[in-house]
Design a protein around this motif. Structure first.
Motif, short mmCIF file in Angstrom:
data_model
loop_
_atom_site.label_atom_id
_atom_site.label_comp_id
_atom_site.label_asym_id
_atom_site.label_seq_id
_atom_site.Cartn_x
_atom_site.Cartn_y
_atom_site.Cartn_z
N GLY A 57 -3.13 9.53 3.37
CA GLY A 57 -4.25 10.27 2.96
C GLY A 57 -3.99 11.37 2.30
O GLY A 57 -4.79 12.20 2.17
N THR A 58 -3.09 11.29 1.33
CA THR A 58 -2.68 12.74 0.28
C THR A 58 -3.97 12.70 -0.70
O THR A 58 -4.60 11.68 -0.94
N VAL A 111 0.94 -1.09 -0.08
CA VAL A 111 -0.01 -0.04 -0.06
C VAL A 111 1.05 1.25 -0.07
O VAL A 111 2.09 1.43 0.82
N SER A 112 0.81 2.15 -0.88
CA SER A 112 1.54 3.39 -1.23
C SER A 112 1.31 4.19 0.10
O SER A 112 0.32 4.13 1.09
N GLU A 113 2.54 4.97 0.50
CA GLU A 113 2.59 5.92 1.52
C GLU A 113 1.43 7.07 1.64
O GLU A 113 0.84 7.40 2.42
N TRP A 140 -5.99 5.37 11.34
CA TRP A 140 -7.22 4.41 11.15
C TRP A 140 -8.24 5.00 10.19
O TRP A 140 -8.78 4.34 9.39
N ASP A 141 -8.39 6.19 10.25
CA ASP A 141 -9.30 6.80 9.10
C ASP A 141 -8.77 6.58 7.68
O ASP A 141 -9.53 6.17 7.00
N ASN A 142 -7.54 6.71 7.41
CA ASN A 142 -6.85 6.29 6.39
C ASN A 142 -7.14 4.97 6.02
O ASN A 142 -7.15 4.40 4.87
N LEU A 143 -7.20 3.91 6.90
CA LEU A 143 -7.23 2.50 6.68
C LEU A 143 -8.70 2.47 6.26
O LEU A 143 -8.76 1.48 5.22
N LEU A 193 -4.05 6.02 -6.57
CA LEU A 193 -3.36 5.07 -6.43
C LEU A 193 -4.49 3.93 -5.77
O LEU A 193 -4.14 2.54 -5.91
N ILE A 194 -5.41 4.07 -5.39
CA ILE A 194 -6.49 3.18 -4.89
C ILE A 194 -7.13 2.48 -5.96
O ILE A 194 -7.25 1.12 -6.03
#
Ligand code: DNO
Length: 343
Positions: free
Chosen positions: A75-76, A68-70, A174-177, A82-83
């Motif tokens: 969350g940029t 998974v990309s940084e 967590w929000d980004n996950l 990327l998703i």
């Protein structure tokens, strides 16, 4: 259970022929290593890898890992594109017969140790994590050589990343996950592929950077994001076992439906946040490997299992944790455990 072995591709000094000769070894866990993180894994490349493995008489159903990309973890504004790539890779993998895709959500550093060649009393070498030593290291000013990270970053890029994560709370991570899972799980479900998140290793914050997949509470939160079994877990006994509060058989019982991949290895806890990796046998470490196997059989676990890191024994040299000999001993031990505790 499907016994498997991690193989690092054509450059791995451990060959598929070596691996096939391990008793009961039928599955390979691998990845495409030369596609930069974030780019699509094309079907031709996946099929090529699969052909190499099947031609050697082995099966390929589990990928470890599709990284998974940084930018997704941070969350940029780049994350949506990327998703989309991640979803395309998942679909391509599913269409090539891959059933489980391992990933992790550890910022910058994947698994981290303080020393890669610590000598045990029997003369073998192993990996050790000493929190006192890690606490004294500032990754912004020290040249680290850790086994499990993306080496493509320049020093400057790496430092920028570290500083960004230092400002991030666990809740933000967590929000980004959640954002990532909300986006990719529908694709995983549609194509019948299981995601399997690897626990953070070690399961606590290092270098002032948040880490979130550590214990029962983490799994409760993870499975609340989406209760589908495709929102899965890679159950690593070594990572989880380095935290004394983790009752591994209980975790297996509680989250069994989400477990699609098991990493079997042992660690000896030295203090609350330090451990040394031992051979797989229960009595050498803090993990009760028999109890773990019993719990897996009790939930009727039919997924993939693999011996995890091995020590370097009999003079072997190679990729830290990933030599042939001790992992092969681990595999035969797993065979014995399964045969021994089955009815
Ligand atoms: C270490 C491995 C990890 C694992 C990744 C999964 O030996 O278990 O590097 O493959 O964290 O994404």
């Amino acid at each position: 259970m499907k016994l498997s072995f991690r193989w690092y591709g054509q450059d791995d000094p451990v060959t598929l022929d070596n691996i096939r000769q391990i008793p009961n070894m039928k599955h390979i866990v691998s990845a495409i290593y030369d596609v930069p993180v974030g780019e699509i894994w094309e079907k031709e490349r996946i099929q090529q890898l699969k052909n190499t493995i099947t031609e050697a008489g082995l099966n390929f159903e589990v990928v470890e890992s599709l990284p998974v990309s940084e930018d997704i973890k941070l969350g940029t504004e780049k994350r949506d594109a990327l998703i989309e790539n991640y979803k395309t890779s998942l679909k391509n993998l599913a269409e090539c017969g891959i059933k489980t895709v391992t990933y992790n959500f550890m910022p910058v550093f994947d698994w981290t140790r303080s020393q890669l060649d610590y000598q045990l009393e029997d003369g073998s070498n192993t990996l050790i994590y000493d929190h006192k030593q890690i606490k004294d290291i500032d990754p912004l000013t020290t040249d680290l050589n850790l086994p499990g990270w993306d080496e493509s970053y320049t020093r400057d890029e790496m430092n920028k990343l570290i500083l960004k994560y230092r400002e991030m709370s666990e809740d933000q991570l967590w929000d980004n996950l959640q954002y990532f899972l909300d986006a990719v799980l529908p694709t995983a479900i549609e194509h019948d592929v299981n995601l399997a998140i690897h626990p953070d290793d070690p399961p606590w914050s290092i270098f002032g950077i948040p880490r979130i997949i550590k214990n029962r509470e983490s799994y409760l939160r993870l499975t609340k994001i989406n209760s589908a079994s495709n929102n899965g877990i890679c159950f690593c006994t070594g990572s989880l076992g380095s935290l004394a509060e983790n009752n591994l058989p209980e975790l297996i019982k509680e989250f069994g439906k989400h477990i699609h991949f098991v990493h079997m290895r042992n660690v000896k806890r030295l203090d609350a946040q330090s451990f040394v990796e031992t051979g797989h046998l229960s009595e050498t470490g803090s993990v009760d490997m028999k109890a773990v196997t019993q719990a897996l059989l009790a939930i009727n676990y039919k997924g993939t299992i693999r011996p995890d890191h091995g020590r370097m024994i009999w003079g072997e040299t190679g990729k830290a944790g990933y030599g042939l000999f001790d992992r092969a001993l681990g595999a035969t031990y797993i065979n014995g455990l399964i045969e021994g505790v089955s009815d």
